[in-house]
Structures are given as C-alpha cells and as structure tokens.
Design an enzyme around this catalytic site. Structure first.
Site, PDB file in Angstrom:
ATOM      1  N   LYS A 193     -24.680 -17.912   6.656  1.00  0.00           N
ATOM      2  CA  LYS A 193     -23.929 -17.113   5.523  1.00  0.00           C
ATOM      3  C   LYS A 193     -22.386 -17.099   5.860  1.00  0.00           C
ATOM      4  CE  LYS A 193     -23.601 -12.336   5.713  1.00  0.00           C
ATOM      5  NZ  LYS A 193     -24.280 -10.656   5.398  1.00  0.00           N
ATOM      6  N   ASP A 219     -33.217  -7.797   7.446  1.00  0.00           N
ATOM      7  CA  ASP A 219     -31.736  -7.489   7.836  1.00  0.00           C
ATOM      8  C   ASP A 219     -31.703  -6.142   8.315  1.00  0.00           C
ATOM      9  OD1 ASP A 219     -29.081  -8.155   8.321  1.00  0.00           O
ATOM     10  OD2 ASP A 219     -28.687  -8.411   6.034  1.00  0.00           O
TER      11      ASP A 219
END
Ligand code: R5P
Length: 291
Positions: A193, A219
């Site tokens: 990311k 997450d």
C-alpha cells in the site's frame, strides 16, 4: 477477580465476567451540566484483583477521563491489583514526534493510565506500527492481545469459505494475516500500500493467486474504509470470488461501510472492541484468557 464496566464497554465487560465466572461491578455514571463526569462503584473492591474494561473509542477524551476516574477509584478503594483493559486504545497513532513541537500522544496516555492506578494494561491489536512491543511505552507490564484468530475462525465457519486466502491490505497487516491464515490453515500474504492522502491509497498485490478463491482481507482498523475499498477493487480485478472485509476495530468514519459494500465486499466483519453494526465477533474470550 472482579470486572468493572466502563460505559464504552458495558456489554463486553459483562461478557468477560461471564467467561471468567467472576464478579461484575456495575458503575453508576452521570454527567454534570458543565460536562464533568461522575462515577461510583456499586460493589466493594477492597483486597480484590480488579479489571477495569473501557475502550477509548469515540468520544475518546470523555472515555479516557472516565477510565482515569475508574482506575483511580478502584486503586483508592483498596484493590490489591488493578488491570486496565483498553480494547481500543485511542491516541496510539501518534507514537512519534513527526513534526517539531508535537506531543507524542501515545506516551502521554500511557503515563496517565499508569499514574491513575493501573498495575498492568491490556490492549488489542494496538495501532502503533513503529513500536515493536507495547511495553516499550508503558512503565507497567503491557500486553498487546490480538483478535486475528477469533475473527478468522468466525468468518471461516460462518461463511464456509472456499479455498480461502487471507490477505493483509499492506505490509503492516502482515502479522494479522499470518495469524489469521494459520488459525484456519489457509494461505496468507499481504499487499503493498502507498498512501496518497488522508483518504486515498494505492494498493498493489504481491505473488499469491486469488483467482476464483474466497478472500479474507484482515486489518487492525477500518477508519475511512479507503484501504479496504482499494484492496477489494484490486482483488476483484484479479478474479477473486467472495471477499470478506475483516478488522478488529470498526472505527467506521465517513461512509466507510457503504463504500466497502459498494466496492464489492460480501460482508464486513469486526469485533466488539468498538460497538457497531458489524461487531459480530466478541473479544471477551481473548480478554478472559489473558486475564
Ligand atoms: C494503517 O496503517 C492501518 O493498519 C489501517 O490500514 C488504516 O488505519 C485504515 O484506515 P482507512 O480505513 O482510513 O483506510
């Protein structure tokens, strides 16, 4: 042991006391017209080991203040040992001085938790990526628990996943993906990311083939939902089947849920460290076991 409920974690505290088969202390709480808080324990805690359970989710400042009052009251009323159980620890993201003059907020709240009377502290999936171990910032024993296994087991059993893959949406989520994948015997990996702004991220996959497989993206936090939304879109492009967006802390700011669902998630699943409509998995067994 006695479990004391903070107002941000009333049901969770009750569930923890039931898991432990121990006493539960209800707290009388009110707010004065000027905004000050009032708390009163409704049971004697003298000589007891006491766990105060209070998340510091929204509104964080008020929930912290209530936590400090409860810890101080429990200690002052003669508890033998005081454990602060803070399922979601606010201010954990400011764990460094990024710009000159900034407060290191995580250190500040750690000092306040300790000086309010906690002998020990428990948190879940602490969002402080630059800190390897929770005890680094606390002067008392500090335990960073994880909900990754209970989340993965719930999703795997509830939705009967087909040839599943567990993915972290970024490198920092590798540890949760590993834990979750191992808990259900599934392949796991993480994506790469790059944050472009406070709400925009760019995510690219790594090696693992997700084509025609069910994917669990795991997450620590879903906040704006930008990370999950981007990850889901990429995985759809790579031919993934059903995609489950899973996290420990459902902060869910802005239109996070709507955006994640619109991106194509089959289901969003989180824990009760923060109460929400997607808090389907309780961390009560995780806390009870640690206590
Ligand atoms: C980032 O490092 C965290 O682990 C989460 O990926 C992030 O906080 C999620 O935020 P958002 O939902 O706003 O993308």
């Amino acid at each position: 042991m006695l479990v004391v409920e903070g107002s941000a974690s009333e049901t969770l505290a009750k569930n923890v006391s039931e898991e432990l088969g121990c006493g539960f202390v209800q707290v009388e709480k009110k707010q004065f017209p000027d905004g000050e808080l009032y708390v009163r324990l409704t049971k004697d805690v003298e000589g007891e080991e006491v766990a105060v359970i209070q998340s510091t989710c929204y509104p964080p400042n008020q929930n912290y203040m209530e936590l400090f009052l409860l810890l101080d009251a429990v200690k002052d009323l003669g508890a033998e040992k005081v454990s602060a159980v803070i399922p979601y620890l606010a201010y954990a993201r400011q764990d460094e001085r990024f710009e000159p003059g900034e407060a290191i907020s995580l250190k500040t709240v750690a000092k306040l938790i300790e000086s309010s009377g906690a002998d020990e502290v428990y948190m879940i999936d602490l969002h402080a990526h630059r800190i390897e171990k929770a005890p680094e910032v606390f002067g008392i024993p500090a335990h960073n628990l994880t909900a990754a296994s209970v989340l993965a087991k719930y999703v795997n059993e509830e939705y009967d996943l087909e040839n599943p893959v567990v993915l972290g949406p970024d490198g920092e989520a590798e540890k949760w993906a590993k834990r979750a994948g191992e808990a259900i015997g599934a392949d796991w990996d993480f994506m790469v990311k790059k944050r472009l702004g406070s709400k925009e991220v760019e995510i690219t996959p790594r090696e693992l083939d997700v084509s025609e497989r069910d994917v669990m993206i795991i997450d620590d936090i879903i906040s704006t939902g930008g990370t999950m939304t981007e990850a889901i879109q990429i995985l759809k492009d790579h031919g993934a089947e059903d995609i489950y967006a899973v996290c420990t802390h459902p902060v869910l700011s802005d239109n996070a849920l709507e955006n994640i669902e619109a991106a194509g998630a089959k289901e969003v699943i989180a824990t009760d460290t923060i109460g929400s409509e997607v808090s389907k998995v309780s961390v009560a067994p995780v806390i009870a076991e640690a206590l």
